[in-house]
Scaffold this motif. Sequence first.
Motif, PDB file in Angstrom:
ATOM      1  N   VAL A   1       0.853  -1.194   0.000  1.00  8.57           N
ATOM      2  CA  VAL A   1       0.000   0.000   0.000  1.00  8.57           C
ATOM      3  C   VAL A   1       0.886   1.239   0.000  1.00  8.57           C
ATOM      4  CG1 VAL A   1      -1.956  -1.116   1.090  1.00  8.57           C
ATOM      5  CG2 VAL A   1      -0.193  -0.115   2.513  1.00  8.57           C
ATOM      6  N   GLY A   2       0.508   2.229  -0.771  1.00  5.95           N
ATOM      7  CA  GLY A   2       1.319   3.444  -0.870  1.00  5.95           C
ATOM      8  C   GLY A   2       2.430   3.273  -1.888  1.00  5.95           C
TER       9      GLY A   2
ATOM     10  N   LYS B   1      -2.943   3.136   9.047  1.00  6.66           N
ATOM     11  CA  LYS B   1      -2.455   3.941   7.932  1.00  6.66           C
ATOM     12  C   LYS B   1      -2.482   3.165   6.621  1.00  6.66           C
ATOM     13  CE  LYS B   1       1.549   6.567   6.321  1.00  6.66           C
ATOM     14  NZ  LYS B   1       2.920   7.044   6.643  1.00  6.66           N
ATOM     15  N   GLY B   2      -2.000   1.915   6.650  1.00  2.00           N
ATOM     16  CA  GLY B   2      -1.912   1.131   5.432  1.00  2.00           C
ATOM     17  C   GLY B   2      -3.260   0.798   4.822  1.00  2.00           C
TER      18      GLY B   2
ATOM     19  N   SER C   1     -10.522  -1.081   7.258  1.00  2.00           N
ATOM     20  CA  SER C   1      -9.697   0.119   7.262  1.00  2.00           C
ATOM     21  C   SER C   1      -9.571   0.628   8.695  1.00  2.00           C
ATOM     22  CB  SER C   1     -10.324   1.201   6.375  1.00  2.00           C
ATOM     23  OG  SER C   1      -9.591   2.404   6.459  1.00  2.00           O
TER      24      SER C   1
ATOM     25  N   LYS D   1      -6.050   2.252   5.410  1.00  2.00           N
ATOM     26  CA  LYS D   1      -6.751   3.481   5.022  1.00  2.00           C
ATOM     27  C   LYS D   1      -6.322   3.909   3.624  1.00  2.00           C
ATOM     28  CE  LYS D   1      -7.940   8.148   6.587  1.00  2.00           C
ATOM     29  NZ  LYS D   1      -7.726   8.781   5.275  1.00  2.00           N
ATOM     30  N   LEU D   2      -5.012   3.800   3.347  1.00  2.00           N
ATOM     31  CA  LEU D   2      -4.525   4.116   2.003  1.00  2.00           C
ATOM     32  C   LEU D   2      -5.145   3.190   0.966  1.00  2.00           C
ATOM     33  CD1 LEU D   2      -0.717   4.754   2.674  1.00  2.00           C
ATOM     34  CD2 LEU D   2      -2.398   6.443   1.876  1.00  2.00           C
TER      35      LEU D   2
ATOM     36  N   GLU E   1      -8.607   4.010  -0.242  1.00  2.00           N
ATOM     37  CA  GLU E   1      -8.726   5.219  -1.062  1.00  2.00           C
ATOM     38  C   GLU E   1      -8.330   5.011  -2.520  1.00  2.00           C
ATOM     39  OE1 GLU E   1      -6.253   7.852   1.161  1.00  2.00           O
ATOM     40  OE2 GLU E   1      -7.770   8.237   2.710  1.00  2.00           O
TER      41      GLU E   1
END
Length: 254
Positions: free
Chosen positions: A43-44, A76-77, A73, A79-80, A83
């Motif tokens: 993620v990210g 941080k991970g 979710s 949640k990304l 999105e």
Amino acid sequence: MIKKEWMEVQSISKIAKQIYEIELQGDLVKEIKAPGQFVHVKVGNGFSPLLRRPISICDFDQEASTMKLLFRSEGKGTKLLSEVKKGSKIDVLGPLGNGFSLETLNEGDTALIVGGGIGVPPLYGLARRLVERGVNVVVVLGFATEEVVFYEDKFKELGDTIVTTVDGTYGEKGFVTDGIRKNDWHYDAIFACGPTQMLKALTSKYPDERGYLSLEERMGCGIGACFACVCRAEEGYRKVCSDGPVFPIGEVIL
């Protein structure tokens, strides 16, 4: 064979409080051997979060090269991940681990499927494939409260399904073990996935049952190299990512 692939997002939607369903497409799907396997998702685009996120495969279609993942979710991970947009691509490693054996039961047998919270997703793909083989399924899904209940209708299409909630806001009040006790089902094997305390309570009440448990553990590498997800077994230790996450009942110490 394990593959690393940039898979395309076909759809993503919120299906309950903090719970998302995402469908991905790519050749990696053709390597899935059994329901209960998982993937490691990057993620990210930078170095943070550094580690991939292990997510169970909820269901898959090898002809269409698509698979569905469900995740919560909460950090941080994830949640990304919640999105991302349709049409974007995600770095995925998998399929990983060992899944549920479909050979455990024969046509006409009955499987008791028990899921708790975010442990529910891999059981849907399992239940669907058992039904395709002529196995009957009865299902107990446990959640904390009404707002986080998901996939009830999908399981009901496959067999008798009840939902329990800890606070009693939906379905039967109590835990999955209460739901099993109140419904005097005959079954030939148990298949379960959920929090360790749920699995521990389940095997404590039904110690002599035949079946499989899928464990939830924090992971580092996902391929058995880092030893971050080791658990005790009757003989030695097991790595949840590579020896599991699915184990026969009684093999690991909860």
